[in-house]
Design an enzyme around this catalytic site. Structure first.
Site, PDB file in Angstrom:
ATOM      1  CE  LYS A  77      18.640  28.841  -0.081  1.00 52.83           C
ATOM      2  NZ  LYS A  77      18.384  27.966  -1.083  1.00 52.83           N
ATOM      3  CB  SER A 157      15.854  29.154  -3.463  1.00 54.64           C
ATOM      4  OG  SER A 157      16.261  27.949  -3.221  1.00 54.64           O
ATOM      5  CB  SER A 181      18.653  27.412  -5.699  1.00 58.24           C
ATOM      6  OG  SER A 181      17.293  27.274  -6.121  1.00 58.24           O
TER       7      SER A 181
END
Length: 494
Positions: A77, A157, A181
């Protein structure tokens, strides 16, 4: 079945037996990534670094001392700082930022021999539930509704991480979870995502959103994979003052599949008004599966649940406004072009106005407001007290003999990109209704895919564990996963 669609466990066994090399496995993923540009999951590709790490992994595998993650290709990420590789947190304000250091999580994974394929899309500064606030544009869910080609959100997210794992672009990915998330995107894409206990995984080198809530975890194709990858990510880190000095158990060895006599709590407060019948039915199915496996199912009460969302949306923006004050155009990242007569104040104002997207600006404003002199007690302090009560609710339930809590993961299946973003932001925030309590209380939580809705989209359930009992939580999830037998994959359209 190409190698990029394997699980981590299957790839580990094949690598150790010499049935495939780490280089070939990595090439299989790199090919899939290039073919998967339509998903916009990978935003910084690192093929040269990946092949270099894969060659090093092959040498370790030949030497016979390879850890479980050795040679496993992963996506990282964009919130994790990776040395010499763009790390932007999906924000224009960090454009061009290449850290000179490695986050503790990525350093641990690389020490274990894992291979980094590239950086993954996400909501800007991890603020969002749909991956629509990214400076790179939307990540796209590989799943589509039956008979429709409307592009759906992969959740947020960690949307790029979820899309990449679900579409077999990588074998696993790192995610972060501040209010859901990891778990919400996992549920939206039919994969497994675990948020560990706060302090189990080091936060050092991860761009901060809300420091008392953020926690990194793995996003994988199975519970066993989550156990393997989590084991490599955990451990005490002196560089993070909130990192727990606890031994890391063998999470994979804990997957016995035996939950006889274990008590599963079902919180009555999670039966929300207006919850879709499909989610309610899925939850009931999950309850029956755990009961059939020999667990004792018990109704429980978490009375302060109804205050969790408002408390979270005071505490998280307050911490964000403080954490994001450092992005001022002085030391790194974007700096606005100044005109004659502009001073330092104008530089700050212009840089932050240009660099931050609307959702991040909204949360900074909310956070600054709730921390301001006249409102601190009315909002922030009150939210902190509510947080303590939410934590106490869970402590009371666990003290009463409950081993894990079973709830829905999300209030719906994945929705279309653009379907919510133009509406009231509160509609978007309601996506976190089942997940934020876990962050507020610092507990471990895992999302497991359990079924498909009428439109053919995946739906997940969430299990919440006792603090530091990721091993027990993973075992409960393993039982749920094997009973549900979820094997559906998105049909390739991208």
């Amino acid at each position: 079945m190409t190698a990029n669609s394997w699980t981590i466990a299957a790839a580990r066994d094949a690598l150790r037996k010499g049935e495939i090399s780490a280089v070939d496995l990595t090439m299989s993923c790199l090919t899939a990534i290039d073919a998967g540009d339509g998903l916009n999951a990978f935003v910084h590709k690192t093929p040269e670094l990946a092949l270099e790490q894969a060659r090093a992994a092959d040498l370790r595998l030949k030497a016979g001392d390879a850890p479980a993650m050795c040679g496993i290709p992963l996506g990282i990420k964009d919130l994790f700082c990776t040395k010499g590789v763009p790390s932007q947190a999906a924000s224009n304000i960090l454009k061009g930022f290449k850290p000179e250091y490695e986050s503790t999580v990525t350093a641990k994974l690389f020490d274990a021999g894992a291979v980094m394929l590239g950086k993954l899309n996400m909501d800007e500064f991890a603020m969002g539930s749909s991956n629509e606030t990214s400076c790179y544009g939307n990540a796209v869910n590989p799943w589509q509704r039956k008979g429709s080609n409307v592009q759906l959100t992969p959740g947020g997210s960690s949307g790029g991480s979820a899309a990449a794992v679900a579409a077999d672009l990588c074998l696993g990915a790192t995610g972060t979870d501040t209010g859901g998330s990891i778990r919400q995107p996992a549920a939206f894409t039919g994969i497994v995502g675990i948020k560990p206990t706060y302090g189990r995984v080091s936060r050092w080198g991860i761009v901060a959103f809300a420091s008392s809530l953020d926690q990194a975890g793995p996003m994988t194709k199975s519970v066993r994979d989550a156990a393997i990858m989590l084991g490599a990510m955990c451990g005490h880190d002196p560089k993070d003052s909130t990192s727990a000095d606890l031994a890391v158990p063998d999470f994979e060895a804990a997957l016995t599949g035996d939950v006889r006599g274990k008590v599963i709590g079902i919180p009555r407060e999670y039966r929300m008004d207006g919850m879709p019948a499909e989610i309610e039915a899925l939850w009931q199915t999950g309850i029956e599966m755990m009961r059939d496996a020999g667990a004792v199912v018990r109704d429980i009460s978490l009375p302060h649940t109804k205050y969790a969302l408002p408390a979270y949306y005071v505490i998280a923006p307050a911490e964000a406004s403080s954490n994001l004050a450092r992005y001022d155009g002085v030391r790194y990242g974007h700096r606005a072009k100044l005109t004659a007569g502009d001073g330092i104040t104008e530089m700050y104002e212009k840089t932050r106005a240009e660099g931050f997207g609307p959702e991040v600006q909204r949360r900074i404003m909310v956070g600054t407001y709730v921390l301001s002199a006249g409102f601190y007690d009315a909002y922030y302090n009150r939210a902190r007290k509510v947080r303590a009560l939410i934590k106490r609710d869970f402590e009371a339930v666990f003290a009463d003999g409950v081993d894990a809590i079973l709830t829905p993961a999300t209030p719906s299946a994945a929705f279309g990109l653009g379907e919510m973003s133009d509406a009231d932001p509160i509609q978007m925030y309601l996506n976190d209704v089942f997940t934020v309590t876990v962050n507020l209380a610092g507990l471990p939580g895992i999302a497991v895919p359990v079924g498909l809705d009428q439109q053919g989209l995946p739906l997940g359930l969430q299990l919440i564990g006792r603090p530091w009992d990721e091993a027990g939580l993973l075992n409960h999830a393993h039982v749920l996963e094997s009973r549900a037998g979820f094997v559906a994959k998105a049909e390739k359209w991208w």
